[in-house]
Design a protein around this motif. Structure first.
Motif, PDB file in Angstrom:
ATOM      1  N   LYS A  80       5.084  -0.234  18.047  1.00  0.00           N
ATOM      2  CA  LYS A  80       4.343  -1.560  18.168  1.00  0.00           C
ATOM      3  C   LYS A  80       2.849  -1.087  17.635  1.00  0.00           C
ATOM      4  O   LYS A  80       2.143  -1.861  17.223  1.00  0.00           O
ATOM      5  CB  LYS A  80       4.175  -1.957  19.492  1.00  0.00           C
ATOM      6  CG  LYS A  80       5.524  -2.661  19.778  1.00  0.00           C
ATOM      7  CD  LYS A  80       5.263  -3.563  21.028  1.00  0.00           C
ATOM      8  CE  LYS A  80       6.756  -4.350  21.726  1.00  0.00           C
ATOM      9  NZ  LYS A  80       6.478  -4.820  23.030  1.00  0.00           N
ATOM     10  N   LEU A  81       2.302   0.076  17.760  1.00  0.00           N
ATOM     11  CA  LEU A  81       1.244   0.678  17.515  1.00  0.00           C
ATOM     12  C   LEU A  81       1.194   1.514  16.210  1.00  0.00           C
ATOM     13  O   LEU A  81       0.196   2.042  15.735  1.00  0.00           O
ATOM     14  CB  LEU A  81       0.517   1.546  18.403  1.00  0.00           C
ATOM     15  CG  LEU A  81       0.065   0.791  19.698  1.00  0.00           C
ATOM     16  CD1 LEU A  81      -0.239   2.025  20.845  1.00  0.00           C
ATOM     17  CD2 LEU A  81      -0.868  -0.159  19.643  1.00  0.00           C
ATOM     18  N   ASN A  82       2.358   1.512  15.546  1.00  0.00           N
ATOM     19  CA  ASN A  82       2.751   2.038  14.076  1.00  0.00           C
ATOM     20  C   ASN A  82       2.325   3.561  14.175  1.00  0.00           C
ATOM     21  O   ASN A  82       1.772   4.325  13.541  1.00  0.00           O
ATOM     22  CB  ASN A  82       1.733   1.364  13.026  1.00  0.00           C
ATOM     23  CG  ASN A  82       2.389   0.507  12.424  1.00  0.00           C
ATOM     24  OD1 ASN A  82       3.511   0.146  12.579  1.00  0.00           O
ATOM     25  ND2 ASN A  82       1.690  -0.391  11.628  1.00  0.00           N
ATOM     26  N   THR A  83       2.645   4.177  15.397  1.00  0.00           N
ATOM     27  CA  THR A  83       2.339   5.538  15.800  1.00  0.00           C
ATOM     28  C   THR A  83       3.558   6.383  15.561  1.00  0.00           C
ATOM     29  O   THR A  83       3.691   7.596  15.853  1.00  0.00           O
ATOM     30  CB  THR A  83       1.767   5.878  17.031  1.00  0.00           C
ATOM     31  OG1 THR A  83       2.435   5.244  17.985  1.00  0.00           O
ATOM     32  CG2 THR A  83       0.282   5.387  17.263  1.00  0.00           C
ATOM     33  N   ILE A  84       4.809   5.609  15.284  1.00  0.00           N
ATOM     34  CA  ILE A  84       6.001   6.475  14.866  1.00  0.00           C
ATOM     35  C   ILE A  84       6.246   6.119  13.395  1.00  0.00           C
ATOM     36  O   ILE A  84       6.464   5.158  12.891  1.00  0.00           O
ATOM     37  CB  ILE A  84       7.161   5.799  15.636  1.00  0.00           C
ATOM     38  CG1 ILE A  84       6.987   5.849  17.224  1.00  0.00           C
ATOM     39  CG2 ILE A  84       8.495   6.654  15.184  1.00  0.00           C
ATOM     40  CD1 ILE A  84       7.969   5.399  17.924  1.00  0.00           C
ATOM     41  N   GLN A  85       6.256   7.181  12.602  1.00  0.00           N
ATOM     42  CA  GLN A  85       6.234   7.054  11.149  1.00  0.00           C
ATOM     43  C   GLN A  85       7.173   7.950  10.654  1.00  0.00           C
ATOM     44  O   GLN A  85       7.531   9.076  11.361  1.00  0.00           O
ATOM     45  CB  GLN A  85       4.997   7.243  10.606  1.00  0.00           C
ATOM     46  CG  GLN A  85       3.814   6.419  10.712  1.00  0.00           C
ATOM     47  CD  GLN A  85       4.123   4.986  10.171  1.00  0.00           C
ATOM     48  OE1 GLN A  85       4.713   4.881   9.043  1.00  0.00           O
ATOM     49  NE2 GLN A  85       3.620   4.054  10.869  1.00  0.00           N
ATOM     50  N   PRO A  86       7.965   7.577   9.494  1.00  0.00           N
ATOM     51  CA  PRO A  86       8.968   8.456   8.764  1.00  0.00           C
ATOM     52  C   PRO A  86       8.154   9.687   8.247  1.00  0.00           C
ATOM     53  O   PRO A  86       7.036   9.533   7.900  1.00  0.00           O
ATOM     54  CB  PRO A  86       9.539   7.529   7.860  1.00  0.00           C
ATOM     55  CG  PRO A  86       8.662   6.549   7.498  1.00  0.00           C
ATOM     56  CD  PRO A  86       8.082   6.455   8.935  1.00  0.00           C
ATOM     57  N   PRO A  87       8.681  10.524   8.029  1.00  0.00           N
ATOM     58  CA  PRO A  87       8.169  12.007   7.708  1.00  0.00           C
ATOM     59  C   PRO A  87       7.386  11.896   6.375  1.00  0.00           C
ATOM     60  O   PRO A  87       6.207  12.465   6.106  1.00  0.00           O
ATOM     61  CB  PRO A  87       9.293  13.058   7.295  1.00  0.00           C
ATOM     62  CG  PRO A  87      10.430  12.535   8.315  1.00  0.00           C
ATOM     63  CD  PRO A  87      10.372  11.149   8.349  1.00  0.00           C
ATOM     64  N   GLU A  88       7.877  10.922   5.481  1.00  0.00           N
ATOM     65  CA  GLU A  88       7.143  10.677   4.035  1.00  0.00           C
ATOM     66  C   GLU A  88       5.698  10.063   4.289  1.00  0.00           C
ATOM     67  O   GLU A  88       5.091  10.062   3.556  1.00  0.00           O
ATOM     68  CB  GLU A  88       7.883  10.310   3.029  1.00  0.00           C
ATOM     69  CG  GLU A  88       8.374   8.682   3.322  1.00  0.00           C
ATOM     70  CD  GLU A  88       9.770   8.810   4.157  1.00  0.00           C
ATOM     71  OE1 GLU A  88      10.162   7.881   4.449  1.00  0.00           O
ATOM     72  OE2 GLU A  88      10.295  10.044   4.549  1.00  0.00           O
ATOM     73  N   LYS A  89       5.509   9.385   5.705  1.00  0.00           N
ATOM     74  CA  LYS A  89       4.399   8.601   5.624  1.00  0.00           C
ATOM     75  C   LYS A  89       3.465   9.058   6.705  1.00  0.00           C
ATOM     76  O   LYS A  89       2.335   8.635   6.992  1.00  0.00           O
ATOM     77  CB  LYS A  89       4.795   7.056   6.156  1.00  0.00           C
ATOM     78  CG  LYS A  89       5.651   6.299   4.774  1.00  0.00           C
ATOM     79  CD  LYS A  89       5.799   4.702   5.615  1.00  0.00           C
ATOM     80  CE  LYS A  89       6.394   4.103   4.325  1.00  0.00           C
ATOM     81  NZ  LYS A  89       6.460   2.843   4.614  1.00  0.00           N
ATOM     82  N   ILE A  90       3.758  10.266   7.268  1.00  0.00           N
ATOM     83  CA  ILE A  90       3.088  11.021   8.274  1.00  0.00           C
ATOM     84  C   ILE A  90       1.695  11.152   7.926  1.00  0.00           C
ATOM     85  O   ILE A  90       0.777  11.098   8.469  1.00  0.00           O
ATOM     86  CB  ILE A  90       3.643  12.015   8.892  1.00  0.00           C
ATOM     87  CG1 ILE A  90       4.699  11.732   9.916  1.00  0.00           C
ATOM     88  CG2 ILE A  90       2.673  13.108   9.476  1.00  0.00           C
ATOM     89  CD1 ILE A  90       4.212  10.995  11.167  1.00  0.00           C
ATOM     90  N   ALA A  91       1.402  11.695   6.676  1.00  0.00           N
ATOM     91  CA  ALA A  91       0.256  12.201   6.046  1.00  0.00           C
ATOM     92  C   ALA A  91      -0.825  10.864   5.909  1.00  0.00           C
ATOM     93  O   ALA A  91      -1.904  10.896   6.337  1.00  0.00           O
ATOM     94  CB  ALA A  91       0.371  13.055   4.473  1.00  0.00           C
ATOM     95  N   GLU A  92      -0.062   9.852   5.516  1.00  0.00           N
ATOM     96  CA  GLU A  92      -0.949   8.486   5.482  1.00  0.00           C
ATOM     97  C   GLU A  92      -1.308   7.893   6.827  1.00  0.00           C
ATOM     98  O   GLU A  92      -2.443   7.364   6.853  1.00  0.00           O
ATOM     99  CB  GLU A  92      -0.037   7.378   4.679  1.00  0.00           C
ATOM    100  CG  GLU A  92      -0.658   6.314   4.439  1.00  0.00           C
ATOM    101  CD  GLU A  92       0.485   5.344   3.658  1.00  0.00           C
ATOM    102  OE1 GLU A  92       0.372   4.236   3.931  1.00  0.00           O
ATOM    103  OE2 GLU A  92       1.213   5.689   2.815  1.00  0.00           O
TER     104      GLU A  92
END
Length: 198
Positions: A80-92
């Protein structure tokens, strides 16, 4: 966003994903790792003094070992807080968090709650934070929402539905709150972040 201090971010990513770990470090993450970082936090080797935590989906089951440490501090990664991201979007995501992305939450009544500054911030800093927050809320606004739906019509947004109903500004431990004129907070209004006529 204007910040009181530099935001420190920990990233939980699988130790096998070297590209993700490297990208997160280059983006500004303070601590990056998988099982080794989780074990170090559980044993107390790494102090839990970071401001934000991000994780890849595959790490969530492993994080249950330190959920009692992260949870009470509001650091458990959450979709809900967008703090779980796929590996390709972690840097962003790391760049967004270190830039001071406002984390807000909603309750079951549709109220949005967010911290926009500290008492030491000046008028310009608070105004800039409010402007950034309201612009972000406007961009993530759902297609169907709000009051103004008519009985008997299909669900969805009507032309007269209002997204913003009331706004208040209050200090964390202060008494009372100040009602704010919605015209000054609605990014679609011509009075956005200005003083409307009386």
């Amino acid at each position: 966003m204007v910040q009181a201090k530099k935001v420190s971010v920990v990233v939980f990513a699988s130790d096998e994903e070297a590209n993700t770990i490297t990208a997160a470090k280059e983006a500004g993450a303070t601590v990056v790792g998988g099982a080794s970082v989780i074990q170090a936090i559980a044993s107390g080797e790494i102090a839990v003094d970071f401001d934000r935590a991000l994780a890849t989906p595959d790490m969530m089951s492993s994080l249950s070992k330190i959920a009692r440490i992260l949870g009470p501090r509001g650091l458990m990664p959450n979709a809900k807080l967008n703090t779980i991201q796929p590996p390709e979007k972690i840097a962003e995501a790391v760049k967004a968090q270190t830039a001071g992305m406002v984390q807000y939450r909603t309750d079951k009544n549709g109220n949005m709650l967010a911290g926009i500054g500290k008492g030491s911030f000046g008028k310009e800093s608070l105004s800039e934070n409010i402007r950034s927050f309201m612009s972000e809320i406007q961009t993530v606004k759902p297609e169907s929402f709000g009051k103004g739906k008519k009985k008997g019509k299909k669900s969805g947004s009507s032309k007269n539905a209002k997204f913003y109903l009331k706004a208040f500004l209050t200090s964390t431990q202060g008494k009372g709150s100040v009602n704010i004129d919605l015209r000054t907070l609605d990014p679609t209004s011509s009075y956005f972040m200005s003083v409307p006529p009386e």
